[in-house]
Design an enzyme around this catalytic site. Structure first.
Site, short mmCIF file in Angstrom:
data_model
loop_
_atom_site.label_atom_id
_atom_site.label_comp_id
_atom_site.label_asym_id
_atom_site.label_seq_id
_atom_site.Cartn_x
_atom_site.Cartn_y
_atom_site.Cartn_z
N ARG A 232 -12.96 22.55 -35.12
CA ARG A 232 -11.96 23.63 -35.12
C ARG A 232 -11.88 24.27 -36.50
O ARG A 232 -11.33 25.36 -36.66
CB ARG A 232 -10.56 23.09 -34.77
N LYS B 135 -20.54 31.25 -26.80
CA LYS B 135 -20.79 31.11 -25.36
C LYS B 135 -20.10 32.21 -24.56
O LYS B 135 -20.65 32.68 -23.55
CB LYS B 135 -20.36 29.74 -24.86
N THR B 136 -18.91 32.62 -24.97
CA THR B 136 -18.20 33.66 -24.23
C THR B 136 -18.98 34.97 -24.29
O THR B 136 -19.13 35.67 -23.28
CB THR B 136 -16.78 33.86 -24.80
N GLN C 164 -17.86 18.31 -25.76
CA GLN C 164 -16.46 18.71 -25.76
C GLN C 164 -15.77 18.39 -24.44
O GLN C 164 -14.77 19.00 -24.08
CB GLN C 164 -16.33 20.21 -26.07
N ASP D 270 -17.65 28.82 -16.38
CA ASP D 270 -17.41 28.55 -17.79
C ASP D 270 -16.81 27.15 -17.95
O ASP D 270 -16.14 26.64 -17.05
CB ASP D 270 -16.43 29.60 -18.34
N GLU D 271 -17.02 26.51 -19.11
CA GLU D 271 -16.48 25.18 -19.42
C GLU D 271 -16.80 24.18 -18.30
O GLU D 271 -15.94 23.42 -17.84
CB GLU D 271 -14.96 25.25 -19.64
#
Length: 668
Positions: free
Chosen positions: A603, A34-35, A257, A226-227
């Site tokens: 993770r 996504k970044t 998330q 973002d997020e």
């Protein structure tokens, strides 16, 4: 310069980058890039003629902001200093430096840190006279600061926040509301704002001043967030105001998330985005570049049980790897020692400790593990807070036990006495002097003549302390360290925590876990000896680790979001621990707990160990059979059947787990 979209991005990512104007929702699964997608979209907008200074990019951490801006500059091969990019708070500060005078502040206002805020709240409480002449312990600034911040973030009244999250303050809700108003006035007099004020006043300028709203809503041609799943109502409202003129709003996030509800984050912002922005284009990033297919299979199965979500299935871009393992330990101590030995084994096989992490639901779940790692000589660093024995509330509990074990321990007396209502430094000196004169006979504190020498509030606290000491020194109680801790916590210390810290619930959970752990000891002497020896041996999260040294990371799942490791151990997967029993009692809690497990599992890149127990200690310290976490059942796609007939759940689970391909199971 032209962007190489064909070779640098996959098809899903390219669609986002090349999407036109209007509202855009990007559901970006874990490890899906996504970044990269967001930074390429910013670079594409600039290359398409959008002035850099008319782009707003909001993030949640300074690290993320620096990384994104740096990547955009690399792609464009030039500086983008004029981009409005950064955290919500940093952008709010930039905005307020221009317009704070409209709200009665100078442009040179000071930003108060947490300590400044807490001290100022305490000052307001003293000036208002609350708690001075009352037997009730009025909450301190440390406890109220978080309450005030939550009220600002959610838009709810102080009374509503108290009713839902701070029930112990219900009897003084009006007084707390007065303190909040007094605190706001005092900050304005001092030309200061705390971190919560930055967002509050940013929104106030946009909502109360039409010219500013119109100016900035038209100024920013594109807004990217973002997020987005982590936004609280105040942040979401700010973004909506700024995007109201053009609607060119790109939000990127993952509903699976969303795990920060305790901070005021509301998952509904991302879930309801298409309803609020009717012409919204929705894109999915489902290609996962981080984890093996087996790890993603486990993660997808569990998160699939959530009802309130954008359904999606992550697709692994990696080849098959190692099958995840469910490690069924006999109890917490065996679980901890197995993890320590396994980490040491993996290191001997050539894998770095830096590429390993142990994740857990709450910080106190790492207690046995910290001790086991130290005993095994495995270096570790605690990222979920202070090492367990460095925490103030743990030190307070140990001081209580030290007083019981050695009544002449003046340092321990000096630590526990101020925890009682009405006992300040001067009274502590009087009590200690009296104890010395009476050869540390605690019953001398109940002398009516001597009690007249201290205040009425302190007098009641001293008498309460004597009753606690009498109960603790009953032979059956004294031989059980866990019982001694529970006497201290349940009769006095819980009240102190509630009125002193905004994270009082978490600290209380630590102490409950500590008491259960202590109950495994047969004597106070042995327990104190082991604890004090561990205190000096266990490394602190504050310790500097040389660059050439290795250390396994210990972290809560909340702190681990956004990070990744080759090997992940997920600890304490039993019902009541993970998922956590308090969260299961809240509306929306079970689904957020499932999202926490999803974050923990994703993770891991190569190896995932899901650790559970056959036996656990109850909150009263008694050993009982543990129920495997519902998440382990859900991996088997069998939780609904388990709910219909939960009797014998451990035996049922072990029977089913032995004959399936999703994970290996081993007993330790």
């Amino acid at each position: 310069m032209p962007l190489d979209l064909e070779n640098s991005l996959n098809e899903e990512q390219r669609q986002v980058v090349l999407a036109g104007d209007g509202p855009i929702l990007v559901i970006a699964g874990a490890g899906s890039g996504k970044t990269r997608t967001l930074t390429y979209r910013v670079a594409h907008l600039v290359n398409s003629g959008v002035p850099v200074e008319r782009i707003l990019l909001c993030t949640f951490t300074n690290k993320a902001a620096r990384e994104m801006v740096g990547r955009v500059e690399f792609l464009l091969e030039r500086s983008i200093d004029h981009l409005w990019g950064g955290t919500f708070h940093s952008i709010a500060n930039r905005f307020l430096r221009r317009h704070a005078e409209r709200l009665g502040f100078g442009q040179n206002f000071t930003i108060l840190d947490r300590d400044d805020s807490n001290h100022l709240i305490d000052s307001v409480i003293r000036d208002m006279g609350y708690g001075k002449n009352s037997t009730y312990r009025f909450p301190k600034g440390k406890a109220l600061g978080g309450l005030f911040g939550l009220a600002h973030a959610t838009g709810e009244s102080v009374e509503s926040i108290i009713f839902h999250s701070f029930e112990k303050f219900a009897g003084i809700a009006d007084e707390i509301g007065e303190v909040m108003r007094g605190y706001d006035l005092r900050k304005q007099e001092l030309n200061g704002m705390d971190f919560d004020d930055l967002l509050k006043y940013w929104y106030k300028l946009l909502s109360d001043f039409d010219d500013l709203h119109e100016r900035y809503a038209n100024y920013f041609q594109h807004i990217l967030v973002d997020e987005y799943q982590d936004t609280n109502p105040l942040q979401a409202a700010i973004i909506d105001r700024l995007a109201s003129a053009h609607g060119n709003l790109t939000v990127v996030g993952d509903d699976a998330q969303s795990i920060y509800r305790f901070r005021g984050a509301d998952c509904r912002h991302i879930l309801e985005f298409p309803h609020r922005y009717k012409k919204c284009q929705t894109f999915y990033l489902r290609n996962n570049y981080r984890s093996t297919p087996q790890i993603l299979d486990v993660s997808n199965r569990v998160i699939g049980y959530n009802i309130n979500q954008f359904p999606k299935k992550l697709e692994a871009m990696r080849d098959l790897g190692v099958t995840p393992e469910v490690v069924m330990a006999e109890d917490a101590i065996r679980e901890a020692h197995w993890v320590a030995k396994k980490a040491a084994q993996l290191q001997r096989e050539g894998r770095s400790l830096n590429d390993m992490a142990v994740l857990y639901r709450i910080h106190s779940h790492s207690l046995e593990l910290q001790i086991a790692l130290q005993q095994q000589g495995v270096p570790f660093v605690v990222r979920s807070g202070l090492r367990f024995f460095d925490q103030a509330h743990v030190k307070d509990v140990i001081a209580w036990l030290r007083v019981l074990f050695n009544p002449k321990d003046l340092l321990a007396w000096s630590r526990i006495l101020p925890l009682f209502n009405g006992i300040g430094p001067a009274t502590v000196k009087k009590i200690v002097r009296h104890l010395e004169e009476e050869e540390f006979d605690y019953q001398a504190l109940d002398n009516k003549v001597w009690l007249k020498k201290i205040s009425s509030k302190a007098r009641k606290s001293v008498q309460w302390l004597v009753r606690m000491l009498e109960e603790a020194l009953i032979p059956d109680n004294f031989k059980n360290p866990g019982t001694l801790i529970r006497i201290f916590f349940e009769q006095e210390y819980n009240d102190y925590l509630t009125n002193s810290f905004q994270d009082a619930v978490k600290r209380g959970e630590d102490i409950v876990e500590f008491a259960a752990f202590a109950s495994s000891y047969k004597s106070l002497s042995r327990f104190l000896t082991d604890m004090m020896l561990q205190t000096d041996a266990i490394p602190s999260s504050e310790d500097e680790v040389p660059a050439d040294d290795e250390a396994i990371v210990l972290s809560t799942v909340h702190q681990a979001k956004g990070l990744e490791w080759d090997t992940v151990f997920c600890l304490n997967l039993i019902e009541g621990s993970f998922p956590f029993f308090l969260a299961l009692q809240e509306e929306g809690g079970p689904e957020e707990e499932r999202r926490l497990f999803y974050v923990a599992a994703t993770r891991a890149k190569d190896r995932l160990f899901l650790c559970s127990r056959q036996m656990t200690q109850s909150r009263g310290g008694l050993l009982r059979t543990a129920d495997p976490s519902r998440f382990l059942w859900e991996i088997l796609q069998d939780y609904e059947e388990y709910k219909k007939s939960p009797s014998g759940s451990l035996a049922q689970f072990l029977l089913k787990a032995e004959h399936q391909p999703l994970f290996h199971i081993q007993y330790v």
